[in-house]
Motif scaffolding. Sequence first.
Motif, short mmCIF file in Angstrom:
data_model
loop_
_atom_site.label_atom_id
_atom_site.label_comp_id
_atom_site.label_asym_id
_atom_site.label_seq_id
_atom_site.Cartn_x
_atom_site.Cartn_y
_atom_site.Cartn_z
N SER A 150 -5.43 -9.06 -7.12
CA SER A 150 -5.94 -8.94 -5.77
C SER A 150 -5.07 -9.80 -4.86
CB SER A 150 -7.39 -9.41 -5.72
OG SER A 150 -7.84 -9.49 -4.39
N ARG B 182 -6.85 3.02 4.67
CA ARG B 182 -7.67 2.55 3.56
C ARG B 182 -7.48 3.49 2.37
NH1 ARG B 182 -12.51 -0.47 2.83
NH2 ARG B 182 -13.80 0.40 1.18
N LYS B 183 -7.34 2.92 1.19
CA LYS B 183 -7.17 3.72 -0.03
C LYS B 183 -8.19 3.26 -1.06
CE LYS B 183 -3.35 5.77 1.27
NZ LYS B 183 -3.39 6.99 1.95
N GLU B 184 -8.86 4.23 -1.65
CA GLU B 184 -9.81 3.93 -2.73
C GLU B 184 -9.45 4.79 -3.93
OE1 GLU B 184 -14.01 3.58 -1.95
OE2 GLU B 184 -13.60 3.59 0.20
N PRO B 185 -9.56 4.22 -5.12
CA PRO B 185 -9.30 5.04 -6.31
C PRO B 185 -10.40 6.09 -6.44
CG PRO B 185 -10.09 2.86 -6.93
CD PRO B 185 -9.92 2.85 -5.45
N ARG C 289 -3.99 1.94 -6.44
CA ARG C 289 -4.42 0.71 -5.79
C ARG C 289 -5.66 0.97 -4.95
NH1 ARG C 289 -2.16 4.76 -3.21
NH2 ARG C 289 -1.34 4.43 -1.15
N PHE C 290 -6.30 -0.11 -4.54
CA PHE C 290 -7.38 -0.08 -3.56
C PHE C 290 -6.87 -0.94 -2.41
CE2 PHE C 290 -10.73 -2.60 -1.61
CZ PHE C 290 -11.45 -1.59 -1.00
N TYR C 291 -6.93 -0.43 -1.21
CA TYR C 291 -6.48 -1.18 -0.04
C TYR C 291 -7.51 -1.10 1.06
CZ TYR C 291 -3.71 -2.48 4.07
OH TYR C 291 -3.26 -3.07 5.21
N ASP C 292 -7.88 -2.26 1.60
CA ASP C 292 -8.81 -2.33 2.71
C ASP C 292 -8.14 -3.11 3.84
OD1 ASP C 292 -10.89 -2.45 4.50
OD2 ASP C 292 -12.19 -3.67 3.24
N ASN D 269 0.83 -1.20 0.00
CA ASN D 269 0.00 0.00 0.00
C ASN D 269 0.87 1.26 0.00
OD1 ASN D 269 -2.51 1.37 0.07
ND2 ASN D 269 -2.34 1.62 2.29
#
Length: 153
Positions: free
Chosen positions: A66, A110-113, A47-50, A41
């Motif tokens: 993923s 948390r990262k969202e596009p 990227r998308f990170y949860d 991350n």
Amino acid sequence: MNTIRNYKVELFEPPCLPGSPRWSSRVEIDEDLTGLLPYLNGYLKKRFYDPNSQTIVFKMDGHAVSVRPHEIRIGNLLDKEEGEKVAKKVINFINYIETKRDEIIPDFTRKEPPKAIEIFKLLPKTNCRKCGYLTCMAFATALAKGEADLDDC
């Protein structure tokens, strides 16, 4: 964490696209990647990170990837041969991140596009087509998917 040495690739038809000419793969690994996810991350830009579901999603050479603690899923594959090739590339990338761990600042957030509509609001809205897309909204959608570069506008 140890470097990933052994893994098993299973190719399957995407359940959401029955009859599709494209395939997906599931890569089983013995090593636990939980501790490495924040470093991925911190390293990856798109990227998308949860952190709650311990999942990071990014693109590599046009393939959605993923990564979860004990498995990697890869989409948009032509066949088993490509599945094996891309899996090896992803494993090599993850092993590279492991070797550079001391040089990467982990990111636990948390990262969202960005959504296409959010990008569209920032564009000139001239529909000039210089970017190669018919409209600014089409360009914004491609940008949100990681299929275009902001410098094209």
